[in-house]
Write an enzyme that holds these catalytic residues in place. Structure first.
Site, short mmCIF file in Angstrom:
data_model
loop_
_atom_site.label_atom_id
_atom_site.label_comp_id
_atom_site.label_asym_id
_atom_site.label_seq_id
_atom_site.Cartn_x
_atom_site.Cartn_y
_atom_site.Cartn_z
N ASP A 23 -0.47 5.78 -7.82
CA ASP A 23 -0.65 4.40 -7.36
C ASP A 23 0.73 3.77 -7.22
O ASP A 23 1.50 3.72 -8.18
CB ASP A 23 -1.50 3.64 -8.40
N ASP A 69 -1.95 2.45 -0.59
CA ASP A 69 -0.95 2.66 -1.64
C ASP A 69 -1.43 3.51 -2.81
O ASP A 69 -0.81 3.51 -3.86
CB ASP A 69 -0.43 1.30 -2.13
N GLU A 70 -2.56 4.19 -2.67
CA GLU A 70 -2.96 5.07 -3.75
C GLU A 70 -3.69 6.29 -3.22
O GLU A 70 -4.20 6.28 -2.10
CB GLU A 70 -3.82 4.33 -4.78
#
Lengths: 374, 442, 364
Positions: free
Chosen positions: B13, B108-109
């Site tokens: 993350d 974003d993860e």
């Protein structure tokens, strides 16, 4: 003059004719009125009178081609299947932006103008909002409520009423060479709708069918369930017969195409068009058949009602059956007659909504039996 | 799946991703509170904020005006979605070098299955350290990581590891790791759910694990049973690696067959929106649009249109879909299902137009509008922002507006390998507060 | 009608007229050719209502008259007849074609149903050398739109250019625009600027191809007419306002690039394999073209170029770029840029006659 050939609608014709003569033609018209009343004939006449140098002489090549739908500057747009496809409206839009081929104006006549989905209608609206010069749109519809209000508001609305019975009677007596008595009956039975009246003159079986329908109605009183179903299927055959006839006509027209004057590819295309037209016409004829049967019955019970309530015998539609009407008036109570007429209105609505014909006939007959004699 | 060796699932993350990227582009922002979302004088909400800003009480989804009062000294940025997408792809490029089994979970993860990479790269924990080091060295971005035998524990792990840390939970230690944590740390437990649990006296994940699953199910519906398993560190869900889609399609079956064409049209718009959002997330555009229609008698038809200029804009897709739909319609026949499928996928780009006028620049304006909407949805979920005409259609939004009306739509999404390819249909449960679906905002 | 003529001439007459018969028939009569025989001439006409062709040949007319028959049938029989004299006679229902030994009858359609086709009368407005007219059409027509939602853009503007006393042909689909200045002989003063369907212009180019005869042009009865030798093509015009394009011309304030046309064509063709949109990088002495389709593949290629001005990166739809580059008529090609978000210019090197303006793609 072509205008003289139009039966009835004299005020409408006069005003349209004047607007052509004074060069005050609107860029869009909405012709409304019952189907068969003569809207489309007036639309073509208006188109011819705009393009013909003589204002619609009816003699020249321009008039001839307009009336036969062969003129390049007059296009008739009909629903393909149930609707006018958006592609067709787009083609029209594209074509509208081209200058006319021959004359000073181009005319687009939309038959069944209410039969457009949103995209088609909004494409048409765009053209109506910024109409190219030299273009006249004539939207023809029996159901103006189905036309987009924004389209309606951009059109000059011309409404067509039924032709007065007396005028219609005189006209078909002359044109079809039939007796006054018969003309009177036909005019009454078709409610003053010119197109239908002419059909009834040409197509003898329609009158015979009325006789059968009324005979069936009268037999309802003593009919068992099976008998009623039997009647329904006989009536169904009555509805189917003209549909079959229609198929035969189209087959003949397809054969005529293949007389050798046209190239095979063109013939294929045109016979495909004919096939589509046939399937469209079949549905229409079937619906119309059911509607006519229901309407015949409605007039029948209405006549009995008139007789029962001591109305003027001159008001009767089925005048040739006055005796029978009197007999029935003796036995059926008013309340039941009213219920029956309501029931038939429901049957007509069901026909418009494509309820299967036989089912509709069966349930209507059974309903009538219950309403009248239970 | 490897039966003998326990699985090694990594959740990675990126820390305050938008802000970190902004700092990369402008090093002067280093150490200062950064808030992405817009100017505090404007309407809008915080899309992301740095840890410095969080210290002032600012958090995501807070109205910008409020953030402005709490932290007036912060640097406020509109945000550069193109840049975020670019760095997201670069991160993904690095991850791809270690395993093909990657499930992206937003910009974003991502989840990675490292079970099979022991032979090639060594122990999973070593690999994780290497990945984090490379992201830091090659891209200059901080990332937190959680490593365990399941998705849910790894996800919690990476949350606990923040900022810029790494938590490894050894096989067998899952329940013990989760037990002391507050229930809110479990994915899917939002404010509403958390209140319900607090009312039952449940504060930690350990409390939750002790509760019999049936008891939880009676309170939270089917979601309760799943939550109960998660609380004990049990989660056998496999990773769903994103493939290069050859087509993107979405379809909807109406609860009741309908002849309400306006409803169908709105549904088409919603489906177009969802398809296009998926396209944009992958940086793709479509050249072929299809509409699928199933009548109540199960006759199913499809119509296609090919575009000259590829598009990723729902406005264009919907315009075409509306016309295709019209071509398929049969008056008076009820509709059971509609679907939109986009194929002929190519790399995206927005073709500009030459002329001034009402239509000019429309495409570019729409482009940035759609981008903003995506950005909001990236943060707050799809139904956080809806068009007027589609706002009534989504089950969760509807039920939050009107509690008692059951959802109207079942939805099935698929990213098949062919146009209109069915794929396994995922039935989204509905409505939110009554059944197993986690309420929004979790 | 009784006419005789050499088979060769008759065949070429019929084949030329057949070009005007559209396969998309709305009225059956349009699948036919109108044949007129009068004062020593046989005239064949066809129309698809948008464009019509009227072409003639000398023939010995024994009895004048006219008829309409299926174009395809007439064309097929003419093609297969042996050389020599052919007699054509129209009777009650059939057109009879007689050749040495053979007799072929084709069912007639009604000539009265055939749409009127304008007949060229008077002098031309202006005359263009055939080759340059054809190449002007080729250079511009690809920029024309086929989207019927914007009818005006499906046509090409032909406007008089009083400064050079020539005409300018302009076409655009709103993503790119091409124009070409054409030299004419005769006066353009009488010409009315008009929009002609690009489809028709392409047909004119095809019909004029092969011969290098001049193309004479005039406006008559609100239609544009092109006369090429013994044949006249008439086109309906598109109504509406053509977009004002003059203000769009990029000045090239920022960057100018010159390079060999063939080189750029090859690079663009290769790049297109990997994506619809090209990232077009301009550097001090070279260009770099890259394309990508995510998760599928990508391409990168550099090519030497004379660059003056700033370095920059701009995105183009590969197809639109290729169309523009291909249309350039000189060995070297010149490109000018103002800004990555503003139109770019592609033109002939050291010449102002041809210009192609292309709107960039905003890349992601």
């Amino acid at each position: 003059m072509l205008w003289d050939n139009v039966v009835g609608h004299s005020a409408v014709c006069l005003s349209l004719k004047n607007s052509v003569e004074q060069d005050r033609v609107h860029h869009a018209y909405l012709f409304t009125g019952p189907s068969g009343v003569g809207k489309f004939i007036v639309a073509r006449t208006l188109a011819a009178s705009m393009l013909c140098p003589e204002g619609g002489c009816g003699e020249c090549n321009v008039c001839r081609r307009v009336m036969q739908e062969k003129h390049p500057d007059v296009r008739v747009i009909r629903p393909a299947g149930k609707n006018i496809p958006v592609e067709t409206v787009r083609e029209v839009r594209m074509d509208a932006f081209m200058k006319p081929s021959e004359g000073a104006r181009k005319v687009y006549i939309f038959k069944g103008a209410e039969r457009m989905w949103e995209e088609g209608a909004s494409t048409l609206l765009k053209v109506l909002e910024e109409p190219p010069g030299d273009v006249v749109f004539i939207l023809v519809t029996a159901n103006p409520a189905g036309v987009l209000p924004t389209i309606r508001s951009r059109c000059q609305e011309v409404s067509f009423a039924n032709v007065p019975l007396e005028q219609l009677k005189t006209y078909i007596m002359e044109r079809k060479g039939i007796s006054e008595e018969r003309a009177d009956l036909v005019v009454r039975l078709t409610g003053g709708v010119l197109g239908r009246a002419l059909d009834w003159c040409d197509e003898q079986w329609r009158l015979a069918r009325r006789d059968n329908v009324i005979k069936a109605a009268r037999a309802l009183k003593r009919a068992e369930l099976n008998d009623v179903l039997q009647m329904a299927s006989e009536l169904y055959r009555e509805v189917r017969a003209p549909v079959e006839e229609l198929s035969a006509t189209y087959q003949q027209r397809k054969r005529d195409l293949e007389d050798g004057s046209l190239d095979a590819g063109v013939v294929r295309r045109l016979s495909k068009d004919l096939d589509e037209a046939l399937s469209r016409e079949r549905v229409k004829e079937e619906t119309r058949g059911v509607e006519e049967i229901m309407t015949t019955l409605s007039w029948w019970y209405r006549d009995i009602l008139v007789m029962k309530e001591g109305g003027d015998p001159g008001l009767l539609v089925n005048r040739d059956l006055t005796g029978e009407i009197e007999e029935e008036a003796e036995v059926i109570p008013t309340r039941r007659l009213l219920d029956s007429i309501d029931l038939l209105a429901g049957g007509i609505l069901a026909a418009e909504r494509n309820v299967p014909v036989q089912l509709n006939l069966e349930s209507t007959l059974l309903g009538l039996q219950e309403a009248l004699y239970a | 799946m490897n039966a003998t060796k326990p699985r090694a699932i990594l959740h990675i993350d990126m820390d305050t991703f938008f802000c970190s990227v902004e700092r990369l582009l402008d090093p002067a922002l280093e150490g200062r509170p950064v808030i992405v979302g817009g100017d505090p004088s404007q309407r809008g909400v915080v899309a992301a904020c740095s840890y410095e800003a969080r210290a002032f009480g600012v958090h995501s989804a807070m109205p910008l005006a409020r953030a402005g009062r709490l932290c007036p000294q912060a640097v406020y940025l509109r945000g550069d979605f193109q840049a975020y997408l670019y760095y997201s792809r670069r991160v993904r490029d690095i991850l791809c070098e270690y395993t093909p089994t990657i499930e992206p979970a937003g910009i974003d993860e991502a989840y990675l299955d490292l079970t099979g990479c022991r032979l090639a790269f060594g122990e999973p924990a070593v690999v994780v350290r290497e990945i984090r080091a490379r992201i830091a060295a090659e891209l200059g971005l901080p990332a937190s990581a959680g490593l365990s035998t399941s998705k849910v524990v790894s996800k919690v792990g990476s949350k606990v590891a923040k900022p810029n840390g790494f938590v490894e939970v050894p096989p067998g230690g899952e329940a013990g790791f989760l037990a002391p944590l507050p229930v809110e740390k479990l994915p899917g437990v939002g404010p509403v759910c958390s209140t319900t649990l607090t009312d039952l006296g449940i504060r930690t994940v350990g409390d939750l694990a002790l509760l019999p699953p049936e008891a939880l199910e009676s309170v939270l519906g089917s979601w309760g049973r799943v939550l109960s398993e998660h609380a004990r560190g049990e989660d056998r869900r496999r990773l769903e690696p994103g493939r290069a889609p050859k087509s993107v399609s979405r379809e909807t079956t109406f609860d009741n067959d309908t002849i309400d064409y306006e409803l169908v049209r709105c549904t088409l718009l919603l489906l177009a929106e969802k398809c296009c959002r998926a396209l944009r997330a992958d940086g793709l555009a479509t050249t072929r649009i299809a509409v699928k229609l199933r009548h109540s008698d199960f006759r199913t038809y499809m119509k296609f249109r090919t575009l000259k200029v590829p598009t990723d804009q729902e406005q264009t897709v919907f315009a075409a879909a509306g016309e295709l739909f019209e071509g398929l319609l049969e008056r008076g026949v009820r509709i059971r299902l509609v679907g939109v499928a986009l194929s002929g996928l190519v790399g995206a780009g927005c073709q500009g137009e030459l002329f001034e006028g009402p239509a000019a620049g429309r495409s570019l304006k729409l482009d940035s509008l759609n981008e903003s909407i995506d950005r909001i949805r990236e943060r707050f979920g799809f139904s956080s922002i809806l068009r007027g005409s589609t706002s009534e259609l989504l089950p969760d939004r509807r039920s939050s507006l009107r509690d008692t009306i059951p959802g109207r739509l079942h939805e099935a999404a698929s990213e098949g390998s062919a146009a209109g390819g069915g794929g396994a249909a995922v039935r989204v449960p509905q409505p939110a507060t009554r059944s197993g679906r986690p309420p929004r905002g979790c | 009608m009784i006419v005789s003529c050499d088979r060769e001439k008759l065949n070429s007459l019929v084949q030329t007229a057949l070009r005007g018969v559209s396969s998309r028939v709305t009225m059956p009569i349009l699948s036919g050719l109108l044949i007129n025989a009068e004062s020593g001439e046989l005239v064949a006409s066809s129309t698809d209502l948008e464009m019509s062709i009227r072409t003639r040949v000398e023939a010995s007319v024994k009895e004048s008259g006219s008829t309409v028959v299926s174009g395809k049938l007439l064309g097929d029989i003419m093609k297969s007849l042996p050389p020599g004299e052919v007699t054509v006679e129209s009777g009650e229902k059939y057109l009879v074609v007689r050749s040495t030994g053979g007799e072929y009858r084709i069912k007639e359609l009604m000539p009265e149903d055939f749409p009127q086709i304008p007949v060229w009368s008077g002098d031309a407005s202006f005359k263009v050398q055939g080759g340059s007219f054809i190449s002007a059409i080729h250079q511009t027509s690809r920029a024309s739109s086929s989207d019927e939602k914007r009818p005006v853009l499906t046509g090409s503007l032909i406007e008089k250019n009083l400064e050079s006393s020539g005409v300018r042909m302009v076409a655009t689909d709103s993503y790119r625009l091409a124009w070409k200045d054409v030299e004419v002989s005769g006066s353009v003063a009488e010409w009315e600027d008009c929009i002609i369907p690009t489809k028709t212009l392409n047909e004119v180019a095809r019909l004029a191809g092969g011969s290098d005869a001049d193309v004479e042009t005039k406006m008559q009865d609100k239609q544009a007419m092109f006369r090429i030798g013994t044949m006249v093509v008439t086109s309906r015009l598109i109504e509406g306002q053509f977009p004002n394009y003059k203000q769009l011309i990029p000045k090239g304030e920022k960057t100018t690039v010159v390079l060999a046309k063939e080189d750029l064509v090859a690079v663009v063709r290769r790049a297109m394999i990997f994506g619809h949109n090209i990232r077009f990088g301009v550097y001090s002495d070279h260009l770099r073209l890259t394309t990508e389709t995510p998760e599928v593949g990508d391409s990168k290629e550099e090519i030497a170029a004379e660059v003056s001005g700033e370095e920059m990166e701009i995105g183009f739809n590969a197809g639109y770029l290729l169309d523009g580059v291909l249309a350039v008529d000189t060995e070297k090609i010149e490109m000018r840029f103002d800004d990555p978000q503003k139109p770019a210019l592609i033109k002939d090197f050291e010449s102002e006659e041809f210009k192609y303006i292309i709107m960039p793609v905003r890349l992601r």
